[in-house]
Design a protein around this motif. Sequence first.
Motif, PDB file in Angstrom:
ATOM      1  N   ASN A 193      40.281  45.168  39.010  1.00  0.00           N
ATOM      2  CA  ASN A 193      41.273  44.466  39.826  1.00  0.00           C
ATOM      3  C   ASN A 193      42.420  43.982  38.953  1.00  0.00           C
ATOM      4  N   THR A 217      41.107  42.807  35.357  1.00  0.00           N
ATOM      5  CA  THR A 217      39.703  42.433  35.224  1.00  0.00           C
ATOM      6  C   THR A 217      38.837  43.675  35.038  1.00  0.00           C
ATOM      7  N   LYS A 260      30.867  35.494  39.820  1.00  0.00           N
ATOM      8  CA  LYS A 260      30.962  36.138  41.131  1.00  0.00           C
ATOM      9  C   LYS A 260      29.847  35.663  42.063  1.00  0.00           C
ATOM     10  N   ILE A 280      34.217  42.662  43.556  1.00  0.00           N
ATOM     11  CA  ILE A 280      35.429  42.018  44.076  1.00  0.00           C
ATOM     12  C   ILE A 280      36.382  43.134  44.484  1.00  0.00           C
ATOM     13  N   LEU A 300      41.904  40.821  44.911  1.00  0.00           N
ATOM     14  CA  LEU A 300      42.108  39.602  44.143  1.00  0.00           C
ATOM     15  C   LEU A 300      43.578  39.219  44.254  1.00  0.00           C
ATOM     16  N   TYR A 353      46.535  36.025  43.765  1.00  0.00           N
ATOM     17  CA  TYR A 353      46.895  34.712  43.224  1.00  0.00           C
ATOM     18  C   TYR A 353      47.863  34.026  44.177  1.00  0.00           C
ATOM     19  N   LEU A 392      42.981  31.510  43.088  1.00  0.00           N
ATOM     20  CA  LEU A 392      42.747  32.945  43.048  1.00  0.00           C
ATOM     21  C   LEU A 392      41.791  33.281  44.191  1.00  0.00           C
ATOM     22  N   ALA A 418      39.556  35.828  46.295  1.00  0.00           N
ATOM     23  CA  ALA A 418      38.812  37.079  46.134  1.00  0.00           C
ATOM     24  C   ALA A 418      38.114  37.441  47.438  1.00  0.00           C
ATOM     25  N   CYS A 460      34.954  39.608  48.590  1.00  0.00           N
ATOM     26  CA  CYS A 460      33.779  40.176  47.947  1.00  0.00           C
ATOM     27  C   CYS A 460      32.716  40.521  48.976  1.00  0.00           C
ATOM     28  N   SER A 508      37.249  31.595  46.632  1.00  0.00           N
ATOM     29  CA  SER A 508      38.462  31.172  45.913  1.00  0.00           C
ATOM     30  C   SER A 508      38.080  30.437  44.630  1.00  0.00           C
TER      31      SER A 508
END
Length: 460
Positions: free
Chosen positions: A385, A396, A427, A432, A435, A437, A444, A446, A448, A454
């Motif tokens: 990501n 990431t 996680k 994920i 992602l 911001y 952040l 996410a 999943c 977050s």
Amino acid sequence: MKLGVIIPLCALFTLTQQVPSHDRCMCELTNSEKVFPHDKLSKVGDSALKCNGNITPQKTLELESLLLGLKWRLPQLQEDVSILEREDDGELYGVVSLQVIENELTEIKKLIDKLNITTWEYKHLATDTTKQLEDLRAEMTELEKYDTLQVVKRQQANQRLRRDLDQCKNEHHFTAQPTQPPHGICPHGEFLNITGPRVYTAGEYPGSYMYGAWGRDPKPDAGKENWYWLVMMTSSNRYSNYVRRYSTLSSLIVGVSVPGNVQIHSSNPTTNTIQGPNVVMYGEALYYNCYNKDAVCRFNLTTKTVTTLQLPKGTRFNSKGNFCHLDECYPFTDLDLATDESGVWVIYTTTQDFGNLVLSKVEEGEPPMLKQTWHTSVYKQGVTNTFMACGVLYATRYVNKAVEEIFYSFDTSTGVEKFNIGIFINKMSPNIYALNYSPMDQMLHAYCNSHMVSYKILFG
């Protein structure tokens, strides 16, 4: 062979018969020890696995998320009531405001009901788990009686010694801090670390849609500063034709969508609908990978119109340039859209760049346009990501099912790359898929495995 040699070898057995022969000695042996209860050990193992499955970090975070939603909702209700008291004209305005407050009370009641149910369930879970642990302890104590050579006791003693040694080391050494990523002109300071998760929720469709994205609009219309958006891949884990809006975080947690869905097209998929989970919202417009195109679509939520931004020739699309780790690739993640303090970005790869990440700034407008482009030396399929913060691209990679690592950064203000960031994300699900911001609150967001999570970014 002499009998004196045989007897020490059979110390745990009883000698019942000896029949000498010229050069051979035969004996019938009977085990004097109890038969080890393998079935009981297997049962204990199954009980331990069940206990581990019942008590998970997700359950604790679910309760924390509900409490957080209630904490944010009550002050908002109090503010709405105060405004009504100050500005009530006794006619149309008062009626409309009362309706708004009634809706707020309804959502708060749903939040409290869900919190009460969850608390009741967890109370019974805690009671049942305590009983299970007591039974497991008793059964393990019983099984230890079969450890005649005291192997388990020695292992436990070694573990205690190892723990004491680690504690002694930690008392005399400072914990190493992660390598600091580069930074440009950022109002928050340097990107130091990530804490959390702060929010963990399945929303109103628990377990239904594995792929998707969520977050906040960094440039919202007036009155929508606290709104959240959600896009789920509702067809084949690949396509979507609408964005769902929530007026507050607690509304998203309890699954009460107001105003609901904003539809791009009645069909799914079709021209200019969403392909892939990497979606962002900026300035009341949704940016995403256009269906079956190497292009970015911009859907204006006010006018309900779509304009497109064609990406450079050779851009990989239709699941040919995905985010990946060793075990799998995330389908149709060729294009990743991102927002930060300065606007919208698109991350992709091209055949000319041999699969390395390419970053371009997107200029607002109808249609949007590409501004400056940067070429990196990190291979896209070695990345899981990306996201932007203060003009810095972060990437990431998958470490294991519980941890993701922010390992790479590219500073657009200096062109400096770093591969040793070393900031880790805890996680709540193995993968994920998106992602984002949010510069509104430095969170952040996410997505999943159908859950929304977050994390708080720490700047300093």
